[in-house]
Design an enzyme around this catalytic site. Structure first.
Site, PDB file in Angstrom:
ATOM      1  N   HIS A  13     -15.028  -1.332  -8.077  1.00 16.66           N
ATOM      2  CA  HIS A  13     -13.907  -1.570  -8.990  1.00 16.66           C
ATOM      3  C   HIS A  13     -14.224  -1.048 -10.389  1.00 16.66           C
ATOM      4  O   HIS A  13     -13.434  -0.321 -10.989  1.00 16.66           O
ATOM      5  CB  HIS A  13     -13.603  -3.075  -9.018  1.00 16.66           C
ATOM      6  CG  HIS A  13     -12.477  -3.472  -9.907  1.00 16.66           C
ATOM      7  ND1 HIS A  13     -11.303  -3.984  -9.414  1.00 16.66           N
ATOM      8  CD2 HIS A  13     -12.339  -3.456 -11.255  1.00 16.66           C
ATOM      9  CE1 HIS A  13     -10.487  -4.251 -10.432  1.00 16.66           C
ATOM     10  NE2 HIS A  13     -11.101  -3.943 -11.563  1.00 16.66           N
ATOM     11  N   GLU A  14     -15.398  -1.406 -10.911  1.00 14.85           N
ATOM     12  CA  GLU A  14     -15.756  -1.003 -12.278  1.00 14.85           C
ATOM     13  C   GLU A  14     -16.065   0.485 -12.367  1.00 14.85           C
ATOM     14  O   GLU A  14     -15.707   1.141 -13.347  1.00 14.85           O
ATOM     15  CB  GLU A  14     -16.922  -1.842 -12.802  1.00 14.85           C
ATOM     16  CG  GLU A  14     -16.643  -3.332 -12.867  1.00 14.85           C
ATOM     17  CD  GLU A  14     -15.359  -3.726 -13.585  1.00 14.85           C
ATOM     18  OE1 GLU A  14     -14.915  -3.003 -14.497  1.00 14.85           O
ATOM     19  OE2 GLU A  14     -14.787  -4.764 -13.232  1.00 14.85           O
ATOM     20  N   GLN A  68     -12.109  -0.164 -20.552  1.00 10.12           N
ATOM     21  CA  GLN A  68     -11.262  -1.344 -20.689  1.00 10.12           C
ATOM     22  C   GLN A  68     -11.310  -1.931 -22.102  1.00 10.12           C
ATOM     23  O   GLN A  68     -10.431  -2.700 -22.472  1.00 10.12           O
ATOM     24  CB  GLN A  68     -11.661  -2.424 -19.682  1.00 10.12           C
ATOM     25  CG  GLN A  68     -11.337  -2.056 -18.246  1.00 10.12           C
ATOM     26  CD  GLN A  68     -11.766  -3.146 -17.308  1.00 10.12           C
ATOM     27  OE1 GLN A  68     -12.903  -3.178 -16.854  1.00 10.12           O
ATOM     28  NE2 GLN A  68     -10.851  -4.066 -17.025  1.00 10.12           N
ATOM     29  N   HIS A 120     -12.940   2.386 -12.714  1.00 10.77           N
ATOM     30  CA  HIS A 120     -12.445   2.402 -14.097  1.00 10.77           C
ATOM     31  C   HIS A 120     -13.021   3.581 -14.879  1.00 10.77           C
ATOM     32  O   HIS A 120     -12.339   4.151 -15.729  1.00 10.77           O
ATOM     33  CB  HIS A 120     -12.818   1.100 -14.833  1.00 10.77           C
ATOM     34  CG  HIS A 120     -11.841   0.000 -14.665  1.00 10.77           C
ATOM     35  ND1 HIS A 120     -10.539   0.075 -15.091  1.00 10.77           N
ATOM     36  CD2 HIS A 120     -11.993  -1.237 -14.126  1.00 10.77           C
ATOM     37  CE1 HIS A 120      -9.914  -1.066 -14.829  1.00 10.77           C
ATOM     38  NE2 HIS A 120     -10.776  -1.874 -14.234  1.00 10.77           N
ATOM     39  N   CYS A 144      -7.678  -7.799 -12.077  1.00  6.58           N
ATOM     40  CA  CYS A 144      -8.304  -6.992 -13.116  1.00  6.58           C
ATOM     41  C   CYS A 144      -7.890  -7.506 -14.485  1.00  6.58           C
ATOM     42  O   CYS A 144      -6.720  -7.820 -14.711  1.00  6.58           O
ATOM     43  CB  CYS A 144      -7.888  -5.536 -12.945  1.00  6.58           C
ATOM     44  SG  CYS A 144      -8.587  -4.410 -14.152  1.00  6.58           S
ATOM     45  N   LEU A 145      -8.857  -7.567 -15.401  1.00  7.62           N
ATOM     46  CA  LEU A 145      -8.557  -7.999 -16.766  1.00  7.62           C
ATOM     47  C   LEU A 145      -7.590  -7.050 -17.456  1.00  7.62           C
ATOM     48  O   LEU A 145      -6.888  -7.452 -18.387  1.00  7.62           O
ATOM     49  CB  LEU A 145      -9.855  -8.119 -17.573  1.00  7.62           C
ATOM     50  CG  LEU A 145     -10.829  -9.198 -17.108  1.00  7.62           C
ATOM     51  CD1 LEU A 145     -12.143  -9.092 -17.878  1.00  7.62           C
ATOM     52  CD2 LEU A 145     -10.223 -10.582 -17.254  1.00  7.62           C
ATOM     53  N   GLY A 190     -16.400  -8.512 -14.055  1.00  9.35           N
ATOM     54  CA  GLY A 190     -16.879  -7.190 -14.420  1.00  9.35           C
ATOM     55  C   GLY A 190     -16.020  -6.607 -15.520  1.00  9.35           C
ATOM     56  O   GLY A 190     -14.889  -7.042 -15.748  1.00  9.35           O
TER      57      GLY A 190
END
Length: 159
Positions: A131-132, A52, A135, A89-90, A47
């Protein structure tokens, strides 16, 4: 389509800001979605949220292994049950930890053509959605990580 740079410093201000609502779904929004998908796949992520990649808009992409999902202005309208799984997480490379999330969620969003729809997700998809969407509100998974569950990438099996 183009690869975008992923903000990967937890102290980066943009990761801590609340993203703005997308007022008009247009070519720019669709281009952002395509770029985000390409960036997510290139980075082996499940995701990616617009903040991000440095864009403060409420836009996310997810692929839990069942195909690409694009969401604009997503909102969790119902959450049921509980799961505790390891997340990464990226934007927080090399760190993993357990996070408590709902087992199932229902999300309202717009698709890439600006049409409203509902999405129901459970298991991994529910985790990815939560999660997204976090963000979009400036929240990182490390903010919700269960104390004492941090795992460094070098400690993961097979690494």
């Amino acid at each position: 389509m183009a690869l975008r740079n992923i903000m990967n410093d937890q102290k980066d201000d943009i990761l801590r800001k609340k993203a703005r609502i997308v007022e008009k779904v247009d070519f720019r929004t669709r281009t952002l979605l395509e770029d985000m998908a390409e960036t997510m796949y290139h980075s082996n992520g499940a995701g990616l949220a617009a903040p991000q990649v440095g864009v403060l808009r409420r836009v996310i992409v997810i692929d839990d292994g069942n195909g690409l999902i694009k969401l604009i202005n997503p909102v969790i309208v119902k959450a049921l049950g509980e799961q505790q799984e390891i997340e990464g997480c990226l934007s927080v490379p090399g760190i993993y930890g357990k996070v408590k999330r709902p087992e199932k969620v229902i999300v309202k969003a717009l698709d890439e053509n600006g049409r409203p729809y509902d999405l129901e997700g459970s298991g991994l998809l529910a985790r990815a959605l939560c999660h997204e969407i976090d963000h979009l509100d400036g929240i990182l998974f490390i903010d919700k990580m269960i104390p004492g569950t941090i795992i460094k990438q070098s400690d993961l099996p097979g690494v």
